[in-house]
Design a protein around this motif. Structure first.
Motif, PDB file in Angstrom:
ATOM      1  N   THR A   1     131.313 -85.809  53.726  1.00 20.37           N
ATOM      2  CA  THR A   1     131.144 -87.308  53.570  1.00 20.37           C
ATOM      3  C   THR A   1     131.242 -88.574  51.784  1.00 20.37           C
ATOM      4  OG1 THR A   1     128.988 -87.298  53.080  1.00 20.37           O
ATOM      5  CG2 THR A   1     129.572 -87.210  55.141  1.00 20.37           C
TER       6      THR A   1
ATOM      7  N   ARG B   1     140.158 -89.648  57.760  1.00 20.28           N
ATOM      8  CA  ARG B   1     139.226 -90.402  57.639  1.00 20.28           C
ATOM      9  C   ARG B   1     139.084 -89.676  59.584  1.00 20.28           C
ATOM     10  NH1 ARG B   1     138.354 -95.368  55.603  1.00 20.28           N
ATOM     11  NH2 ARG B   1     139.721 -95.309  53.821  1.00 20.28           N
ATOM     12  N   ASN B   2     137.752 -90.442  60.152  1.00 17.88           N
ATOM     13  CA  ASN B   2     137.626 -89.395  61.282  1.00 17.88           C
ATOM     14  C   ASN B   2     137.894 -90.788  62.359  1.00 17.88           C
ATOM     15  OD1 ASN B   2     135.686 -91.251  61.431  1.00 17.88           O
ATOM     16  ND2 ASN B   2     133.610 -89.828  60.728  1.00 17.88           N
TER      17      ASN B   2
ATOM     18  N   ILE C   1     135.892 -93.460  59.036  1.00 18.88           N
ATOM     19  CA  ILE C   1     134.783 -93.113  58.097  1.00 18.88           C
ATOM     20  C   ILE C   1     135.528 -92.002  56.982  1.00 18.88           C
ATOM     21  CG2 ILE C   1     132.401 -91.622  57.444  1.00 18.88           C
ATOM     22  CD1 ILE C   1     130.871 -93.636  59.431  1.00 18.88           C
ATOM     23  N   ARG C   2     135.753 -92.102  55.965  1.00 20.74           N
ATOM     24  CA  ARG C   2     136.537 -90.882  54.999  1.00 20.74           C
ATOM     25  C   ARG C   2     135.734 -89.048  55.529  1.00 20.74           C
ATOM     26  NH1 ARG C   2     136.059 -95.572  52.555  1.00 20.74           N
ATOM     27  NH2 ARG C   2     137.323 -96.482  51.460  1.00 20.74           N
ATOM     28  N   ASP C   3     136.715 -88.410  55.516  1.00 21.29           N
ATOM     29  CA  ASP C   3     136.208 -86.968  55.520  1.00 21.29           C
ATOM     30  C   ASP C   3     137.136 -86.524  54.655  1.00 21.29           C
ATOM     31  OD1 ASP C   3     134.762 -85.106  56.418  1.00 21.29           O
ATOM     32  OD2 ASP C   3     136.002 -84.420  58.542  1.00 21.29           O
TER      33      ASP C   3
END
Lengths: 127, 127
Positions: free
Chosen positions: A2, A31-32, A36-38
């Motif tokens: 994250t 992103r997922n 959200i950035r992964d």
DNA sequence: ATATCATTTAGAGTATACTCTAAGTCAAGT
DNA sequence: ACTTGACTTAGAGTATACTCTAAATGATAT
């Protein structure tokens, strides 16, 4: 990973990391499904690289240009080389400036040390 | 010496020189009867000194503080020494950062040189 | 005398690099 | 179902260091 984890790992605020991505200093982060950035290993390597370059003073603009050229593939290799050579030359100049300044500061520290120890009088208003 | 001459001599704009004086980076410059600055040797030495420090990255705030302490006389000698030691330590760190970055950039330049000469394939999107 | 030119000031504007705010989404825990 | 908390965005705000503008003044040339 994250953004919070990356933030901690590289000691950059999440805001700064997002800003760097927005400005194109790092290629698009995976992103997922919920957006959200992964961060994967490659993203982390970019962040580490950019942090190093920023610490040395390379501008956002130059780094953004470099990443853009990277994205355009092998045909930009010589342009990237030129860009890096230019930045290296700027850093070599900066290195010289800093060395000169460190020498001057050390000289002054020596003088102040003498003054503090009462071995020498203070200057008036001279640099 | 007029501001235009000093500007030329030290390659700083008149605006920058006035700004430095206003911010206290150089002690008050002498004026003629009509209020126009007439830089003497001491003022010039200050400008050269400040230019050197600014080139190395010392902030306006720190330099202003230093000049202020100078103006307060001998009793601030040890505080000035401490200030310079702190700044020197920052410069030593910066020097390290720059050296590391120059090494990394040189390494990349070498790689690009190989690519341009057809001795090596280009990378994808890795830093 | 008048035009030109450098200088002066206060204060507004700009560039760079963040940093914060507000409003919204989403997954996990109770 | 509901709260909590981390994440998202666009866009506003901040800090630093100049840089420019406008209006005024003074010295010099014609």
């Amino acid at each position: 990973m994250t953004i919070a984890e990356v933030s901690k790992e590289y000691n950059l605020t999440p805001d700064t990391i997002r800003y760097y991505e927005k400005e194109g200093l790092i290629p698009r982060v995976p992103r997922n499904k919920s957006g959200i950035r992964d961060f994967d290993e490659n993203s982390c390597r970019w962040i580490e690289f950019i942090k190093c370059m920023r610490n040395a003073g390379l501008s956002i603009e130059v780094l953004s240009k470099y990443v853009k050229l990277m994205g355009e593939g092998p045909k930009t290799a010589s342009e990237r080389k030129k860009l890096l050579e230019d930045q290296r030359d700027i850093l070599l100049k900066k290195q010289k400036d800093i060395n000169e300044t460190i020498d001057r500061i050390n000289h002054k520290i020596q003088i102040y040390d003498d003054i503090v120890k009462g071995k020498r009088e203070d200057y008036i208003l001279e640099p």
